[in-house]
Design a protein around this motif. Structure first.
Motif, mmCIF file in Angstrom:
data_model
loop_
_atom_site.group_PDB
_atom_site.id
_atom_site.type_symbol
_atom_site.label_atom_id
_atom_site.label_comp_id
_atom_site.label_asym_id
_atom_site.label_seq_id
_atom_site.Cartn_x
_atom_site.Cartn_y
_atom_site.Cartn_z
ATOM 1 N N LEU A 112 1.219 -1.690 -0.035
ATOM 2 C CA LEU A 112 0.245 -0.469 0.085
ATOM 3 C C LEU A 112 1.256 1.149 -0.398
ATOM 4 N N GLY A 113 1.990 1.753 -0.345
ATOM 5 C CA GLY A 113 3.103 2.155 -0.281
ATOM 6 C C GLY A 113 3.000 2.929 1.484
ATOM 7 N N CYS A 114 2.627 1.875 2.328
ATOM 8 C CA CYS A 114 2.318 3.505 3.715
ATOM 9 C C CYS A 114 3.617 3.836 4.530
ATOM 10 N N GLY A 115 4.579 3.942 4.193
ATOM 11 C CA GLY A 115 5.146 4.383 4.066
ATOM 12 C C GLY A 115 6.368 3.541 5.461
ATOM 13 N N ASP A 116 6.148 2.907 6.052
ATOM 14 C CA ASP A 116 6.809 2.667 7.459
ATOM 15 C C ASP A 116 6.536 0.199 7.011
ATOM 16 N N CYS A 117 7.427 0.233 5.734
ATOM 17 C CA CYS A 117 7.695 -1.332 6.377
ATOM 18 C C CYS A 117 7.913 -2.067 7.285
ATOM 19 N N MET A 118 7.032 -2.910 7.901
ATOM 20 C CA MET A 118 7.445 -4.190 8.806
ATOM 21 C C MET A 118 7.659 -5.643 8.116
ATOM 22 N N LEU A 119 7.489 -5.825 6.887
ATOM 23 C CA LEU A 119 7.881 -6.823 6.232
ATOM 24 C C LEU A 119 8.813 -8.378 6.791
ATOM 25 N N ASP A 120 9.333 -7.219 7.700
ATOM 26 C CA ASP A 120 11.161 -8.450 8.028
ATOM 27 C C ASP A 120 10.516 -8.687 9.510
ATOM 28 N N ILE A 121 9.128 -8.284 10.099
ATOM 29 C CA ILE A 121 8.234 -8.876 11.074
ATOM 30 C C ILE A 121 7.314 -9.775 10.427
ATOM 31 N N THR A 122 6.620 -10.030 9.597
ATOM 32 C CA THR A 122 5.727 -10.630 9.047
ATOM 33 C C THR A 122 6.083 -11.603 8.305
ATOM 34 N N GLY A 123 7.363 -11.902 8.186
ATOM 35 C CA GLY A 123 7.397 -12.861 6.895
ATOM 36 C C GLY A 123 7.637 -12.582 5.527
ATOM 37 N N GLY A 124 7.615 -11.206 5.319
ATOM 38 C CA GLY A 124 7.695 -11.623 4.136
ATOM 39 C C GLY A 124 5.862 -10.990 3.269
ATOM 40 N N ILE A 125 5.248 -10.615 4.341
ATOM 41 C CA ILE A 125 4.683 -10.812 3.477
ATOM 42 C C ILE A 125 3.415 -9.818 4.397
ATOM 43 N N CYS A 126 3.248 -8.759 3.773
ATOM 44 C CA CYS A 126 2.162 -7.346 4.535
ATOM 45 C C CYS A 126 0.909 -7.523 4.517
ATOM 46 N N PRO A 127 0.465 -7.249 5.665
ATOM 47 C CA PRO A 127 -0.494 -7.548 6.458
ATOM 48 C C PRO A 127 -1.325 -6.203 6.577
ATOM 49 N N LYS A 128 -1.569 -4.954 6.299
ATOM 50 C CA LYS A 128 -1.458 -4.106 5.857
ATOM 51 C C LYS A 128 -2.227 -4.161 4.188
ATOM 52 N N THR A 129 -1.324 -4.910 3.322
ATOM 53 C CA THR A 129 -2.296 -5.727 2.494
ATOM 54 C C THR A 129 -3.121 -6.716 2.277
ATOM 55 N N ARG A 130 -2.773 -7.404 2.605
ATOM 56 C CA ARG A 130 -3.302 -8.656 2.382
ATOM 57 C C ARG A 130 -3.922 -9.126 3.540
ATOM 58 N N CYS A 131 -4.726 -8.438 4.735
ATOM 59 C CA CYS A 131 -5.079 -8.851 6.112
ATOM 60 C C CYS A 131 -6.356 -8.195 4.157
ATOM 61 N N SER A 132 -7.416 -8.580 4.591
ATOM 62 C CA SER A 132 -8.431 -7.354 3.850
ATOM 63 C C SER A 132 -9.175 -6.389 4.989
ATOM 64 N N LYS A 133 -9.034 -6.927 6.430
ATOM 65 C CA LYS A 133 -8.723 -5.425 7.844
ATOM 66 C C LYS A 133 -7.878 -4.984 8.153
ATOM 67 N N GLY A 134 -6.934 -4.613 7.362
ATOM 68 C CA GLY A 134 -5.337 -4.458 7.471
ATOM 69 C C GLY A 134 -4.833 -3.781 8.896
ATOM 70 N N LEU A 135 -5.027 -5.289 9.504
ATOM 71 C CA LEU A 135 -4.668 -5.485 11.047
ATOM 72 C C LEU A 135 -3.353 -5.719 10.772
ATOM 73 N N MET A 136 -3.303 -4.787 12.054
ATOM 74 C CA MET A 136 -1.720 -5.168 12.301
ATOM 75 C C MET A 136 -1.469 -6.362 13.556
ATOM 76 N N ASN A 137 -2.552 -6.772 14.364
ATOM 77 C CA ASN A 137 -2.251 -7.501 15.213
ATOM 78 C C ASN A 137 -3.136 -9.342 14.125
ATOM 79 N N GLY A 138 -2.707 -10.351 13.822
ATOM 80 C CA GLY A 138 -4.084 -10.633 13.815
ATOM 81 C C GLY A 138 -3.775 -12.432 13.575
ATOM 82 N N PRO A 139 -4.803 -13.261 12.981
ATOM 83 C CA PRO A 139 -5.840 -13.576 12.508
ATOM 84 C C PRO A 139 -6.494 -12.779 13.436
ATOM 85 N N CYS A 140 -8.544 -12.520 12.319
ATOM 86 C CA CYS A 140 -9.028 -11.737 13.717
ATOM 87 C C CYS A 140 -10.292 -13.451 13.722
#
Ligand code: SF4
Ligand code: SF4
Lengths: 220, 126
Positions: free
Chosen positions: A130-158
């Protein structure tokens, strides 16, 4: 890359002004790869406009390396000067850059720009960032939660995650956090799931007008 | 050119059906040109649109039967591309331009002949 698709031809034809000379301008980078606005699409578009019953005198097609970079506009200055309007088959950034550079020339967008994504297979593109300007892919194993989680949750799953799919569309949309969990398991980094991620820092995202990136070492 | 119809055929099933057609004494209507491709999968949007724009009124594509493509699925790809171009023509309100694709076995000379004639009638070339 930027992923875009052509606007419906009927909508494009409606938007086109009745001018003497129209330039259809493609972009040889992202939108060529996603088959929306490269040299081939310019040719097809030119043929369609010429055959459609539009009162346009002459339709010329051209394509440049990038429309989001002014250095490539020099080569089309003459042909733009000759044209009364431009139909741009670039992404939104390209259309805007073109309008800035050739101020006073009417530029019509021929594409709908969708997302930053990847080429997943023939004719299939997926949003990845999403071009969020604050990449966290190192924490999430190279998968973006902001983009790939439909709710953009920072802590999941719901609670809507079932069999790896997301409740918003269990047949077609994978649960981003399920993907992250599986990836972290492979990386032996499941402990990351237990770390509470702070809320997003929206000051780095789309906030307060267009974001700018300046590199002093490169500036003249 | 204005009155013309182009038949694009593949060098396998399409060509054999055309050969069978002429060996049985059926002749192509006048104003029809032919163009051979190794496989109908070679057909692309630019080729179809520029041919129509240059004055050809109709393009009839003759490929191999669906399960018989020498290149596996060239004919299916061509069918999908043609469907897309037909939609483009109709969405753009472009009238008087026609595209159609059918698939043939090598022995279907007579069926190819009637398909071409039906298409020629629809396009207004006889
Ligand atoms: S104008 Fe858009 S599509 Fe073209 S290179 Fe730039 S970002 Fe990519
Ligand atoms: S965290 Fe931000 S920068 Fe990283 S992939 Fe996701 S949206 Fe893009």
């Amino acid at each position: 890359m930027i992923v875009a698709e052509q606007k419906p031809i009927g909508e494009i034809l409606k938007k086109l002004p009745e001018v003497e000379k129209l330039l259809v301008l493609g972009c040889d980078t992202c939108v060529t790869v996603c088959l929306a606005g490269g040299e081939k699409e310019v040719k097809v578009m030119c043929s369609a406009i010429r055959m459609a019953d539009k009162k346009i005198g002459e339709v010329t097609g051209f394509s440049i390396e990038r429309q989001c970079d002014r250095e490539f506009f020099k080569e089309i200055e003459a042909v733009v000067k000759e044209s009364d309007a431009i139909l741009s088959l670039a992404c939104g950034a390209g259309v805007q850059m073109l309008s800035d550079y050739f101020e006073g020339k009417l530029v019509i967008p021929g594409l709908n720009t969708h997302f930053i994504g990847s080429n997943e297979g023939a004719g299939y593109w997926l949003e990845r960032c999403l071009g969020c300007g604050d990449c966290m892919l190192d924490i999430t194993g190279g998968i973006c939660p902001k983009t790939r989680c439909s709710k953009g949750l920072m802590n999941g799953p719901c609670g809507g995650s079932e069999n790896g799919m997301c409740e918003i569309d269990p047949l077609n949309t994978e649960c981003g956090w399920y993907l992250i969990y599986e990836r972290l398991k492979k990386l032996n980094m499941l402990q990351n799931m237990m770390t509470n991620q702070p809320p997003r820092d929206w000051s780095r995202a789309h906030d307060g007008g267009p974001r700018k990136l300046l590199r002093e070492d490169i500036q003249p | 050119m204005e009155e013309s119809l182009l038949i694009i055929y593949c060098s396998e099933g399409g060509r054999k059906a055309l050969q069978k057609m002429s060996s049985e004494g059926f002749r192509l209507p006048s104003g029809v040109c032919t163009f051979e491709l190794p496989c109908t999968g070679r057909i692309n949007d630019v080729m179809l649109m520029e041919t129509l724009q240059n004055g050809v009124r109709g393009i009839f594509v003759a490929g191999c039967r669906e399960e018989n493509c020498k290149y596996l699925d060239g004919n299916k790809r061509a069918l999908r591309r043609i469907k897309r171009i037909k939609k483009l023509l109709s969405d753009a309100g472009i009238e008087g331009k026609h595209i159609e694709m059918q698939t043939f076995g090598p022995d279907e000379g007579k069926r190819l002949y009637s398909a071409i004639n039906d298409f020629a009638g629809k396009v207004g070339v006889s």
